[in-house]
Design a protein around this motif. Structure first.
Motif, short mmCIF file in Angstrom:
data_model
loop_
_atom_site.label_atom_id
_atom_site.label_comp_id
_atom_site.label_asym_id
_atom_site.label_seq_id
_atom_site.Cartn_x
_atom_site.Cartn_y
_atom_site.Cartn_z
N LYS A 174 -6.47 -6.01 2.01
CA LYS A 174 -7.64 -6.87 1.29
C LYS A 174 -7.22 -7.25 0.16
CE LYS A 174 -12.29 -6.29 -0.09
NZ LYS A 174 -13.60 -5.52 -0.23
N TYR A 175 -6.61 -6.33 -0.70
CA TYR A 175 -6.43 -6.55 -2.36
C TYR A 175 -5.28 -7.46 -2.47
CZ TYR A 175 -10.25 -3.14 -3.09
OH TYR A 175 -11.36 -2.77 -2.82
N VAL A 176 -4.06 -7.33 -1.55
CA VAL A 176 -3.13 -7.80 -1.57
C VAL A 176 -3.20 -9.32 -1.13
CG1 VAL A 176 -0.64 -8.42 -0.75
CG2 VAL A 176 -1.50 -6.11 -1.28
N VAL A 177 -4.12 -9.47 0.05
CA VAL A 177 -4.52 -10.85 0.51
C VAL A 177 -5.33 -11.44 -0.55
CG1 VAL A 177 -6.02 -11.98 2.10
CG2 VAL A 177 -4.17 -10.48 3.02
N LEU A 178 -6.13 -10.79 -1.14
CA LEU A 178 -6.88 -11.52 -2.15
C LEU A 178 -6.22 -11.84 -3.24
CD1 LEU A 178 -10.27 -9.33 -2.57
CD2 LEU A 178 -10.17 -11.72 -1.88
N LEU A 179 -5.48 -11.13 -3.97
CA LEU A 179 -4.30 -11.42 -4.87
C LEU A 179 -3.42 -12.50 -4.86
CD1 LEU A 179 -3.55 -7.94 -6.34
CD2 LEU A 179 -5.13 -9.47 -7.32
N TYR A 180 -3.06 -12.75 -3.60
CA TYR A 180 -2.07 -13.61 -2.97
C TYR A 180 -2.63 -14.93 -2.74
CZ TYR A 180 1.98 -16.23 -1.01
OH TYR A 180 2.78 -17.14 -0.71
N GLU A 203 4.02 -10.02 -9.24
CA GLU A 203 2.76 -9.82 -10.12
C GLU A 203 2.02 -9.03 -9.39
OE1 GLU A 203 1.97 -13.88 -12.48
OE2 GLU A 203 1.85 -13.87 -10.25
N ILE A 204 1.73 -9.12 -7.87
CA ILE A 204 1.00 -8.05 -7.05
C ILE A 204 1.30 -6.68 -7.25
CG2 ILE A 204 0.29 -7.59 -4.82
CD1 ILE A 204 0.09 -10.65 -4.35
N SER A 205 2.90 -6.40 -7.32
CA SER A 205 3.29 -5.35 -7.32
C SER A 205 3.05 -4.53 -8.53
CB SER A 205 4.86 -5.29 -7.05
OG SER A 205 5.50 -5.67 -8.03
N THR A 253 5.53 -1.53 -4.58
CA THR A 253 6.79 -2.17 -4.64
C THR A 253 6.61 -3.74 -4.06
OG1 THR A 253 7.43 -1.64 -2.27
CG2 THR A 253 8.10 -0.16 -4.27
N GLU A 254 7.36 -4.47 -4.28
CA GLU A 254 7.20 -5.92 -3.85
C GLU A 254 7.37 -5.93 -2.49
OE1 GLU A 254 9.43 -9.15 -5.72
OE2 GLU A 254 9.63 -8.05 -7.62
#
Length: 165
Positions: free
Chosen positions: A114-120, A129-131, A137-138
């Motif tokens: 969820k957080y990676v999808v939201l941030l991206y 930036e997300i990493s 890690t990236e």
């Protein structure tokens, strides 16, 4: 006060994407403004003030989530399989799916996706930036985005099929 009035509602919308409780999201925004104003000398104008403040709000949201023991699962690189045909730009969905449908399904994703999808997708951050924001890690960012996107697409297909019947 003018800066606060200009950015308050937008930053609250950002905080509400991460924090389910509105009052807690408001506290996060207040904390972010306090931090931003106390660190104003660190603002370099390389990005807009709003983008700088948004990053502070997101980081504060993640800190709050971590402190509530809703820790995101960190996966080691060797546990991750990056999908070979991974295409970051393939976000097309079927006709008839609304933005509200997408937002509802994003909310249902496991936190690590969820957080990676939201941030991206919503915030527009790249994997580097997300990493940094999530302290992963990236490779983990890319993999979690890919898996989150697949879960989201499957949920939206299911929702679309339910709507047909």
């Amino acid at each position: 006060m003018q800066l606060y009035n200009q950015y308050c509602n937008g930053m609250l919308a950002v905080a509400n994407r991460y924090i389910d409780n509105t009052m807690e999201a408001e506290d996060v925004v207040q904390d972010a403004f306090i931090k931003a104003f106390s660190k104003l000398e660190q603002y370099k104008a390389e990005v807009s003030f709003g983008a700088w403040l948004k990053r502070i709000v997101i980081n504060r949201c993640i800190d709050v989530l971590k402190s509530k023991h809703q820790r995101m699962v960190e996966l080691e690189d060797f546990h991750l399989n990056v999908i070979a045909d991974y295409n970051e730009n393939d976000w097309e969905i079927e006709k008839g799916i609304t933005v509200e449908n997408v937002n509802q399904e994003i909310e249902k994703l496991p936190e690590k996706y969820k957080y990676v999808v939201l941030l991206y997708l919503v915030e527009g951050y790249d994997h580097q930036e997300i990493s940094e924001i999530l302290n992963i890690t990236e490779v983990a960012s890319r993999t979690q985005l890919s898996r989150g996107k697949q879960k989201l697409k499957n949920a939206l297909k299911l929702k679309r099929n339910e709507a047909r019947y």
